[in-house]
Structures are given as structure tokens and as C-alpha cells.
Write a protein that holds these residues in place. Sequence first.
Motif, short mmCIF file in Angstrom:
data_model
loop_
_atom_site.label_atom_id
_atom_site.label_comp_id
_atom_site.label_asym_id
_atom_site.label_seq_id
_atom_site.Cartn_x
_atom_site.Cartn_y
_atom_site.Cartn_z
N LEU A 120 0.81 -1.21 0.00
CA LEU A 120 0.00 0.00 0.00
C LEU A 120 0.85 1.26 0.00
O LEU A 120 1.90 1.32 0.64
CB LEU A 120 -0.91 0.03 1.23
CG LEU A 120 -1.97 -1.06 1.35
CD1 LEU A 120 -2.73 -0.87 2.66
CD2 LEU A 120 -2.92 -1.02 0.17
N LEU A 121 0.34 2.27 -0.68
CA LEU A 121 0.79 3.63 -0.46
C LEU A 121 -0.25 4.24 0.47
O LEU A 121 -1.40 4.46 0.07
CB LEU A 121 0.84 4.41 -1.77
CG LEU A 121 1.51 5.80 -1.72
CD1 LEU A 121 1.74 6.32 -3.13
CD2 LEU A 121 0.74 6.82 -0.92
N TYR A 122 0.15 4.48 1.72
CA TYR A 122 -0.78 5.02 2.71
C TYR A 122 -0.66 6.54 2.69
O TYR A 122 0.33 7.11 3.15
CB TYR A 122 -0.46 4.47 4.10
CG TYR A 122 -1.44 4.88 5.17
CD1 TYR A 122 -2.56 4.09 5.44
CD2 TYR A 122 -1.26 6.04 5.91
CE1 TYR A 122 -3.47 4.45 6.42
CE2 TYR A 122 -2.16 6.41 6.89
CZ TYR A 122 -3.26 5.61 7.14
OH TYR A 122 -4.16 5.97 8.12
N ASP A 123 -1.68 7.18 2.13
CA ASP A 123 -1.70 8.64 2.05
C ASP A 123 -2.43 9.16 3.29
O ASP A 123 -3.65 9.00 3.44
CB ASP A 123 -2.41 9.08 0.78
CG ASP A 123 -2.22 10.56 0.49
OD1 ASP A 123 -2.51 11.37 1.41
OD2 ASP A 123 -1.81 10.90 -0.62
N ILE A 124 -1.68 9.79 4.19
CA ILE A 124 -2.22 10.22 5.48
C ILE A 124 -3.34 11.24 5.28
O ILE A 124 -4.35 11.21 5.99
CB ILE A 124 -1.09 10.79 6.35
CG1 ILE A 124 -0.04 9.69 6.62
CG2 ILE A 124 -1.63 11.33 7.67
CD1 ILE A 124 1.26 10.20 7.20
N ILE A 138 -1.87 2.86 11.23
CA ILE A 138 -0.50 2.65 10.76
C ILE A 138 0.18 1.54 11.55
O ILE A 138 0.81 0.63 10.98
CB ILE A 138 0.30 3.97 10.84
CG1 ILE A 138 -0.19 4.95 9.78
CG2 ILE A 138 1.80 3.70 10.69
CD1 ILE A 138 0.39 6.34 9.92
N ARG A 139 0.07 1.59 12.86
CA ARG A 139 0.70 0.57 13.71
C ARG A 139 0.18 -0.83 13.39
O ARG A 139 0.95 -1.79 13.33
CB ARG A 139 0.44 0.88 15.18
CG ARG A 139 1.24 2.06 15.72
CD ARG A 139 0.79 2.40 17.12
NE ARG A 139 1.62 3.46 17.72
CZ ARG A 139 1.29 4.16 18.79
NH1 ARG A 139 0.12 3.91 19.41
NH2 ARG A 139 2.09 5.08 19.27
N ASN A 140 -1.13 -0.94 13.17
CA ASN A 140 -1.73 -2.26 12.96
C ASN A 140 -1.49 -2.81 11.56
O ASN A 140 -1.65 -4.02 11.35
CB ASN A 140 -3.24 -2.18 13.21
CG ASN A 140 -3.59 -1.97 14.67
OD1 ASN A 140 -2.75 -2.15 15.55
ND2 ASN A 140 -4.82 -1.59 14.95
N ASN A 141 -1.11 -1.95 10.62
CA ASN A 141 -1.01 -2.40 9.22
C ASN A 141 0.35 -2.14 8.59
O ASN A 141 0.49 -2.26 7.37
CB ASN A 141 -2.10 -1.71 8.39
CG ASN A 141 -3.49 -2.11 8.82
OD1 ASN A 141 -3.97 -3.20 8.51
ND2 ASN A 141 -4.15 -1.22 9.55
N ALA A 173 5.23 7.56 15.33
CA ALA A 173 4.63 6.23 15.22
C ALA A 173 5.22 5.46 14.04
O ALA A 173 5.49 4.25 14.14
CB ALA A 173 3.12 6.34 15.08
N ILE A 174 5.42 6.14 12.93
CA ILE A 174 6.02 5.50 11.76
C ILE A 174 7.44 5.06 12.07
O ILE A 174 7.86 3.93 11.74
CB ILE A 174 5.99 6.46 10.55
CG1 ILE A 174 4.54 6.71 10.10
CG2 ILE A 174 6.82 5.91 9.39
CD1 ILE A 174 4.40 7.79 9.06
N ALA A 175 8.21 5.93 12.74
CA ALA A 175 9.59 5.58 13.10
C ALA A 175 9.63 4.44 14.10
O ALA A 175 10.44 3.51 13.99
CB ALA A 175 10.30 6.81 13.65
N ASP A 176 8.75 4.49 15.11
CA ASP A 176 8.73 3.46 16.15
C ASP A 176 8.39 2.09 15.58
O ASP A 176 8.80 1.06 16.13
CB ASP A 176 7.73 3.82 17.25
CG ASP A 176 8.18 5.00 18.09
OD1 ASP A 176 9.37 5.37 18.01
OD2 ASP A 176 7.34 5.55 18.83
N ALA A 177 7.62 2.08 14.49
CA ALA A 177 7.25 0.81 13.86
C ALA A 177 8.38 0.24 13.01
O ALA A 177 8.24 -0.85 12.45
CB ALA A 177 6.00 0.99 13.01
#
Length: 206
Positions: A120-124, A138-141, A173-177
Motif C-alpha cells: 500500500l501507499l498510505y496517504d495520510i 499505521i501501527r496495525n497495518n 509512530a512511523i519511526a517506532d514501527a
Amino acid sequence: MTCSMGYASHRQAFIQNGFNDPANHPMLLAELEAAIPQAAQAGVPQSDRDVRQPPWREPIRRHGQLRDGFAQDCAPGGKHGVTICVELLNSRIDHVGYEGTHTAFGVDVVQAVRSLRVKLLYDIYHMQIMEGDVIRTIRNNMPWIAHFHTGGIPGRHEINSSQELNYRPVAQAIADAGFPGFVAHEFVPVGDPFTAFKDAYRIFDV
């Protein structure tokens, strides 16, 4: 500077002609077969299918047709080490009639394809408009996401304090994942663009 995402075609109606219509499959696959080797040669790691953004023209969820189309789609990508990204868009403001409007739908499609070369491209910006709950989603996917876009809400302008979403925790959150890919700042600044880009870089420098 580097190019993190490519398009398979400069064709008009790029978004409107997607893999949910089997009649489009030969054209879309031919575009990919031509574009992906070029992307690999140029060092572009991902391609948009809409090649990152397969748009869904009709509001009918054709999972089987999408799965079959992307299963073929991933073949040239896997051969050349290029990831095909399926972009999720909003249908409330910018892309009325688009079918890929929720994360769960996109995850269903890429899981059905069963290829590490289709994600996926996740567009915030788009997903905040459609479903909110961005950080949890984001965390779940994260295993199914290959690329991010940003943009301020409303209006797709700067991601500073003038809009509704606090991007700093999103970036964290993105970095932590452990996300290893790119976050592309796809917004239209209303002020000085260099200042806007500097601010966006600072917000995501976590």
C-alpha cells in the motif's frame, strides 16, 4: 534528493482506469512491463499502480478482479526488485467514485495477492478524511505499507499547526514501527515552499 516513486504511464485518466475492470488489465500490465525495467535501471524502488495507485472506477468491490490483476502486476516488479504500490484515496472531497478508500480494503487486496512486491501507499491526508485513527491504523497495518504521503487537512496544504492533524506523533509512530521506506511530502503550500518543506522535514526528523 532521490526519486522514491514512479508512474507507469503519463496517460490521461490514469486514476480512472484501474484493475477493478478486467478490460483494463492488458493495457495496465503492458505499461508495467515497459516501465518497471526502466524504474529498476534508474534506481526507483517503487511504482504507482493507478502503478502505485490503482484507482477503482466503480463503487463495486471486485476483490477477485483486483487480486488477479495485481497477481500479474507483481510479476514484473518482483523480477526487477520494484514494489507496486496501491494508493488509497478519499472519495469525499477529491476522488468521487474511487473504490480504494479505506485501509481495510487495501489490506484485503494486497493480502490476497500474496506478494512482497505489492503493498500500500498510505496517504495520510486521504485516510484522515476517510477514516481518521491514523496512528493506530499505521501501527496495525505496517507490514502492508511500502510508502507514505503527507498533506495538511483541509486543503492539502502545509503540515504545520494551521491544519487539524498533529503530524509529529504520526511521524514518531512511523519511526517506532521500524518503517524502512520513504515519506513523501505531497502538499501544496500556500506560503513559501522552501519554508514549508523545511518545516515538514523538521516535523519528520524523529
